[in-house]
Scaffold this motif. Structure first.
Motif, PDB file in Angstrom:
ATOM      1  N   ASP A  30      36.342  40.599  52.121  1.00 35.47           N
ATOM      2  CA  ASP A  30      36.436  39.155  52.360  1.00 35.47           C
ATOM      3  C   ASP A  30      37.670  38.763  53.291  1.00 35.47           C
ATOM      4  O   ASP A  30      37.701  37.787  54.116  1.00 35.47           O
ATOM      5  N   THR A  58      33.874  33.588  55.520  1.00 30.38           N
ATOM      6  CA  THR A  58      33.221  34.580  54.812  1.00 30.38           C
ATOM      7  C   THR A  58      31.764  34.345  54.667  1.00 30.38           C
ATOM      8  O   THR A  58      31.283  35.269  54.385  1.00 30.38           O
ATOM      9  N   SER A  59      31.311  33.065  54.645  1.00 30.58           N
ATOM     10  CA  SER A  59      29.870  32.864  54.289  1.00 30.58           C
ATOM     11  C   SER A  59      29.047  33.352  55.472  1.00 30.58           C
ATOM     12  O   SER A  59      29.143  33.213  56.535  1.00 30.58           O
ATOM     13  N   GLY A  60      28.207  34.340  55.009  1.00 27.60           N
ATOM     14  CA  GLY A  60      27.285  34.725  55.875  1.00 27.60           C
ATOM     15  C   GLY A  60      27.783  36.013  57.016  1.00 27.60           C
ATOM     16  O   GLY A  60      26.771  36.753  57.516  1.00 27.60           O
ATOM     17  N   CYS A  93      37.354  39.676  56.879  1.00 26.11           N
ATOM     18  CA  CYS A  93      36.301  38.758  57.314  1.00 26.11           C
ATOM     19  C   CYS A  93      37.028  37.425  57.815  1.00 26.11           C
ATOM     20  O   CYS A  93      36.774  36.776  58.841  1.00 26.11           O
ATOM     21  N   VAL A 139      30.330  38.514  55.377  1.00 28.41           N
ATOM     22  CA  VAL A 139      30.572  39.663  54.809  1.00 28.41           C
ATOM     23  C   VAL A 139      29.374  40.654  54.707  1.00 28.41           C
ATOM     24  O   VAL A 139      29.541  41.973  54.651  1.00 28.41           O
ATOM     25  N   GLU A 140      28.125  39.934  54.365  1.00 26.06           N
ATOM     26  CA  GLU A 140      27.175  40.656  54.227  1.00 26.06           C
ATOM     27  C   GLU A 140      26.701  41.727  55.520  1.00 26.06           C
ATOM     28  O   GLU A 140      26.446  42.857  55.476  1.00 26.06           O
ATOM     29  N   ALA A 141      27.165  40.921  56.545  1.00 23.43           N
ATOM     30  CA  ALA A 141      26.964  41.742  58.049  1.00 23.43           C
ATOM     31  C   ALA A 141      27.883  42.783  57.955  1.00 23.43           C
ATOM     32  O   ALA A 141      27.680  43.701  58.641  1.00 23.43           O
ATOM     33  N   LEU A 200      29.395  44.560  55.600  1.00 17.50           N
ATOM     34  CA  LEU A 200      28.826  45.633  54.591  1.00 17.50           C
ATOM     35  C   LEU A 200      27.789  46.395  55.177  1.00 17.50           C
ATOM     36  O   LEU A 200      27.801  47.427  55.073  1.00 17.50           O
ATOM     37  N   GLU A 201      26.855  45.604  55.939  1.00 13.88           N
ATOM     38  CA  GLU A 201      25.630  46.255  56.399  1.00 13.88           C
ATOM     39  C   GLU A 201      26.013  47.394  57.491  1.00 13.88           C
ATOM     40  O   GLU A 201      25.466  48.228  57.773  1.00 13.88           O
ATOM     41  N   ALA A 211      31.422  49.501  50.424  1.00 11.35           N
ATOM     42  CA  ALA A 211      31.119  49.040  49.065  1.00 11.35           C
ATOM     43  C   ALA A 211      31.595  50.129  48.326  1.00 11.35           C
ATOM     44  O   ALA A 211      31.869  49.677  47.067  1.00 11.35           O
TER      45      ALA A 211
END
Length: 70
Positions: free
Chosen positions: A14, A24-26, A17, A28-30, A32-33, A39
């Protein structure tokens, strides 16, 4: 263009990012992908962990203001 950085002391995904993308919205997932093993380290990353930061559209979010006299 992807960018690779090294984590600093007490860094979290976080925080990285927020520093790089300004949100961080939207994102963090990218991140981690793009970094599947990240993770597994837990919430606080080991110093010097290589983190790939994918190119993400970081459009400026504008707040709508309302005037009481409109």
């Amino acid at each position: 263009m992807k960018k690779t950085i090294l984590s600093l002391q007490n860094d979290t995904v976080d925080l990285i990012c927020w520093r790089h993308y300004g949100r961080t919205s939207g994102v963090v997932e990218a991140v981690l992908e793009a970094n599947p093993a990240l993770a597994e380290q837990g919430p606080i990353l080991t110093i010097g962990t290589s983190v790939v930061l994918p190119e993400i559209n970081t459009q400026q979010q504008t707040a709508q203001t309302i005037s009481l006299w409109d």
